[in-house]
Design a protein around this motif. Structure first.
Motif, PDB file in Angstrom:
ATOM      1  N   GLY A   8       0.869  -1.220   0.032  1.00  0.00           N
ATOM      2  CA  GLY A   8      -0.008  -0.083   0.009  1.00  0.00           C
ATOM      3  C   GLY A   8       0.862   1.445  -0.047  1.00  0.00           C
ATOM      4  O   GLY A   8       0.356   2.185   0.200  1.00  0.00           O
ATOM      5  N   GLY A  24      -3.724  -6.501  -7.981  1.00  0.00           N
ATOM      6  CA  GLY A  24      -3.660  -5.271  -8.304  1.00  0.00           C
ATOM      7  C   GLY A  24      -2.550  -4.786  -8.930  1.00  0.00           C
ATOM      8  O   GLY A  24      -2.215  -3.636  -9.201  1.00  0.00           O
ATOM      9  N   ASP A  64      -3.391  -4.086 -13.674  1.00  0.00           N
ATOM     10  CA  ASP A  64      -4.806  -3.813 -13.916  1.00  0.00           C
ATOM     11  C   ASP A  64      -5.442  -4.915 -15.136  1.00  0.00           C
ATOM     12  O   ASP A  64      -4.831  -4.879 -16.118  1.00  0.00           O
ATOM     13  CB  ASP A  64      -4.881  -2.328 -14.336  1.00  0.00           C
ATOM     14  N   TYR A  91     -12.646  -9.240  -3.214  1.00  0.00           N
ATOM     15  CA  TYR A  91     -12.348  -9.390  -1.888  1.00  0.00           C
ATOM     16  C   TYR A  91     -13.392  -9.718  -1.083  1.00  0.00           C
ATOM     17  O   TYR A  91     -13.992  -8.644  -0.648  1.00  0.00           O
ATOM     18  CB  TYR A  91     -11.264  -8.774  -1.440  1.00  0.00           C
ATOM     19  N   PHE A 134     -12.683  -5.265  -5.880  1.00  0.00           N
ATOM     20  CA  PHE A 134     -11.464  -4.442  -5.571  1.00  0.00           C
ATOM     21  C   PHE A 134     -10.971  -4.018  -7.029  1.00  0.00           C
ATOM     22  O   PHE A 134     -10.446  -2.943  -6.684  1.00  0.00           O
ATOM     23  CB  PHE A 134     -10.620  -5.861  -5.387  1.00  0.00           C
ATOM     24  N   SER A 135     -11.310  -4.545  -7.916  1.00  0.00           N
ATOM     25  CA  SER A 135     -10.720  -3.947  -9.335  1.00  0.00           C
ATOM     26  C   SER A 135     -11.283  -2.536  -9.773  1.00  0.00           C
ATOM     27  O   SER A 135     -10.663  -1.954 -10.543  1.00  0.00           O
ATOM     28  CB  SER A 135     -10.888  -5.077 -10.495  1.00  0.00           C
ATOM     29  N   LEU A 157     -11.985  -0.236  -7.499  1.00  0.00           N
ATOM     30  CA  LEU A 157     -11.504   0.759  -6.477  1.00  0.00           C
ATOM     31  C   LEU A 157     -10.261   1.814  -6.937  1.00  0.00           C
ATOM     32  O   LEU A 157      -9.644   1.157  -7.982  1.00  0.00           O
ATOM     33  CB  LEU A 157     -11.002   0.121  -5.070  1.00  0.00           C
ATOM     34  N   ASP A 158     -10.199   2.764  -6.319  1.00  0.00           N
ATOM     35  CA  ASP A 158      -8.995   3.720  -6.704  1.00  0.00           C
ATOM     36  C   ASP A 158      -7.992   3.339  -5.798  1.00  0.00           C
ATOM     37  O   ASP A 158      -8.118   2.576  -4.787  1.00  0.00           O
ATOM     38  CB  ASP A 158      -9.484   5.003  -6.802  1.00  0.00           C
ATOM     39  N   ARG A 161      -7.976   0.978  -2.521  1.00  0.00           N
ATOM     40  CA  ARG A 161      -7.158  -0.284  -2.433  1.00  0.00           C
ATOM     41  C   ARG A 161      -6.226  -0.154  -1.247  1.00  0.00           C
ATOM     42  O   ARG A 161      -5.967  -1.160  -0.912  1.00  0.00           O
ATOM     43  CB  ARG A 161      -6.527  -0.362  -3.795  1.00  0.00           C
ATOM     44  N   LYS A 162      -5.751   0.998  -1.006  1.00  0.00           N
ATOM     45  CA  LYS A 162      -4.817   1.147   0.006  1.00  0.00           C
ATOM     46  C   LYS A 162      -5.373   0.491   1.447  1.00  0.00           C
ATOM     47  O   LYS A 162      -4.569  -0.384   2.110  1.00  0.00           O
ATOM     48  CB  LYS A 162      -4.331   2.564   0.339  1.00  0.00           C
ATOM     49  N   ILE A 169      -7.612  -1.783   1.821  1.00  0.00           N
ATOM     50  CA  ILE A 169      -7.381  -3.213   1.646  1.00  0.00           C
ATOM     51  C   ILE A 169      -6.051  -3.606   1.664  1.00  0.00           C
ATOM     52  O   ILE A 169      -5.813  -4.947   2.330  1.00  0.00           O
ATOM     53  CB  ILE A 169      -8.077  -3.818   0.258  1.00  0.00           C
ATOM     54  N   ARG A 170      -5.220  -3.102   1.197  1.00  0.00           N
ATOM     55  CA  ARG A 170      -3.748  -3.616   1.186  1.00  0.00           C
ATOM     56  C   ARG A 170      -3.155  -3.819   2.353  1.00  0.00           C
ATOM     57  O   ARG A 170      -2.527  -4.696   2.642  1.00  0.00           O
ATOM     58  CB  ARG A 170      -2.957  -2.440   0.382  1.00  0.00           C
TER      59      ARG A 170
END
Ligand SMILES: Nc1ncnc2c1ncn2[C@@H]1O[C@H](COP(=O)(O)OP(=O)(O)O)[C@@H](O)[C@H]1O
Ligand SMILES: [Mg+2]
Lengths: 247, 251
Positions: free
Chosen positions: A125, B49, B52, B60, B65-66, B68-69, B73-74, B76-77
């Motif tokens: 991230g 991710g 792309d 998820y 997930f795909s 999301l910006d 995404r961050k 989720i990461r």
């Protein structure tokens, strides 16, 4: 031509990513200090060596060329100073730093790309572009101007040294020449140029590394490309800035 | 749970993933198998991710997930850990610094709390004495273990492993496989592992997905895999002598 425009676009996008908001200021400060040492402090030796030798050489050349009863001796010191401040300490030193620092940055980031270290950061991230590149840009933009000033000082000192050692001219006249018609604006001009050069060296080299793909051969190519492209950009940028700042 | 729906991915006009739909369950070790170059890494990187996808969607649990910006995404990461084929430890940092990095960046913990967590994770992967070593000073197995420690330091809910035992000797491979499998059970993680190693398949495979030239060719369990009668899968499976023998024995 198309590929140049495409690269420019990719470069601009990368810089946008680099200058987006940092993750955590404390981490960035630590990394900036680290890069100052790695990219700046570690270049002092090289800068000193080339500056002192060029300072000596320029003074010798001037002394030989300007050997004439109609030209006062102090002009040698004056000419050396002008050469060192106006072109050598910024443009030539920048070219040499492009070789040292540029190839270093491109190969470091390129290796991180092909060994998936950049992917690893992204998965965590982390904005990898900002995390890896921004500290390098800040460090060099801040530090390289000091290298330029350092190079001026060492260069003219070298000229003085050679005057004393060879006796090719009167060292006192050399000093008079250094002081003759001195404007601080010349130093500002050189330092300003160096700020731009530092930015281009670092960002272009980082760009070359960041988009490296394949294997170690490609990292080698990326690092060569970094040096070539940043050198060319430095030369062009030098002309533009000289036109803008000096006239 | 992680799900891919009709995922298509091409590079410069060449389609590498051809319409892949697959679901990976929570708390189990899901294996993606296939020959080298079949598209396993591209599939795994599409799931996290790093690539792309051109078409299709990645889920998820309930989140798409795909779509999301970067910022979404961050979030989720934080729940994602990944082990790369070469380990991908940062060369300029020690093992402990590598493992600590996600904590430094994303938590407000004190230095003591962070070190405690780092020590715990390194202990979990049996790497107690390597704190101060740099990646270049580690053996292949140690690199993988350090990478696992880094991947689990944030307590992930999803774990991705790209060929975790490539380049390791068979004994170390089994240690790494079991380590990942144990961690999966311990923390109820959705784990997805890329491998071309039949040993791993028979050892820890709960759900197995066979990728052939970018297509999902077969999916099932390790009990079925020896008796599918599918030519491409059989060619892959029985290239290993061990699997051949297992089939003989089961007859
Ligand atoms: N970044 C990329 N650009 C272009 N082609 C790629 C890229 N990554 C992978 N490929 C191609 O995709 C195919 C599948 O690769 P990969 O997923 O790495 O295979 P593997 O199953 O061995 O992990 C290969 O033919 C490879 O050349
Ligand atoms: Mg692969």
């Amino acid at each position: 031509m198309l590929s140049i425009i495409e690269s420019l676009g990719k470069y601009t996008l990368l810089m946008q990513k680099v200058f987006s908001r940092p993750e955590k200021m404390r981490i960035y400060r630590e990394r900036i200090m680290y890069e100052m040492e790695a990219l700046g402090l570690n270049s002092i030796g090289l800068t000193a060596i080339i500056s002192i030798f060029i300072g000596c050489a320029v003074t010798l050349q001037m002394a030989i060329t300007l050997e004439s009863p109609f030209i006062p001796q102090f002009m040698i010191g004056y000419a050396t100073r002008e050469v060192m401040i106006l072109e050598f300490s910024s443009t030539v030193v920048a070219l040499i730093l492009a070789g040292k620092v540029g190839s270093n940055i491109a190969s470091e980031i390129g290796t991180m790309r092909i060994t998936e270290q950049i992917d690893a950061l992204e998965v965590m991230g982390v904005n990898s572009a900002s995390y890896l590149i921004l500290p390098k840009i800040v460090a060099t933009v801040f530090f390289f101007p000091f290298l330029a000033i350092f190079s001026m000082l060492i260069g003219v000192a070298g000229g003085y040294g050679i005057a004393v050692m060879t006796g090719i001219m009167n060292p006192m006249e050399y000093i008079d020449g250094l002081k003759y018609c001195f404007y601080l604006s010349e130093v500002t001009y050189a330092v300003t140029k160096m700020v731009f050069f530092a930015f281009f060296i670092t960002s272009i080299s980082a760009y070359c590394g960041y988009y490296a793909k394949g294997n170690s051969l490609e990292v080698g190519k990326a690092s060569t490309k970094a040096v070539v492209v940043s050198s060319v950009v430095i030369m062009i940028c030098n002309l533009i800035l000289t036109q803008l700042l000096r006239t | 749970m992680i799900k891919a729906e009709n995922v298509i991915k091409s590079f410069e006009g060449r389609t590498v993933l051809k319409d892949i739909s697959v679901e990976f369950g929570t708390g189990q070790t899901n294996l993606i198998i296939g020959r080298s170059g079949s598209g396993k890494t591209v599939l795994l990187k599409s799931l996290v991710g790093l690539h792309d996808v051109d078409e299709g969607a990645i889920y998820y649990d309930d989140i798409c997930f795909s779509k999301l910006d970067f910022k979404a995404r961050k979030a989720i990461r934080k729940d994602v850990g990944m082990i790369f084929q070469g380990g991908a430890l940062l060369d300029a940092s020690t093992v402990a610094e590598n493992v600590k990095l996600p904590l430094d960046l994303f938590t407000e913990q004190s230095e003591e709390e962070k070190m405690e967590r780092v020590n715990l994770c390194l202990k979990r992967v049996n790497l107690d004495n390597a704190h101060k070593l740099y990646p270049s000073e580690l053996s292949g197995g140690m690199v993988k273990r350090a990478a696992i420690a880094r991947a689990i330091v944030m307590n992930p809910r999803y774990l991705f492993c790209d060929e975790p035992n490539s380049g390791l000797d068979p004994q170390t491979s089994i240690v790494i496989d079991n380590l990942i499998s144990d961690i999966t059970k311990e923390y109820n993680i959705t784990t997805i592992i890329n491998t071309h190693d039949m040993n791993s398949v028979m050892e820890i495979g709960e759900k197995i997905v066979f990728i052939y030239e970018g297509n999902k060719w077969w999916e099932g369990s390790k009990d079925d895999i020896l008796h599918t009668g599918n030519k491409e899968l059989d060619d892959f499976v029985f290239a290993s002598a061990m699997a051949k023998r297992a089939k003989m024995a089961s007859k």
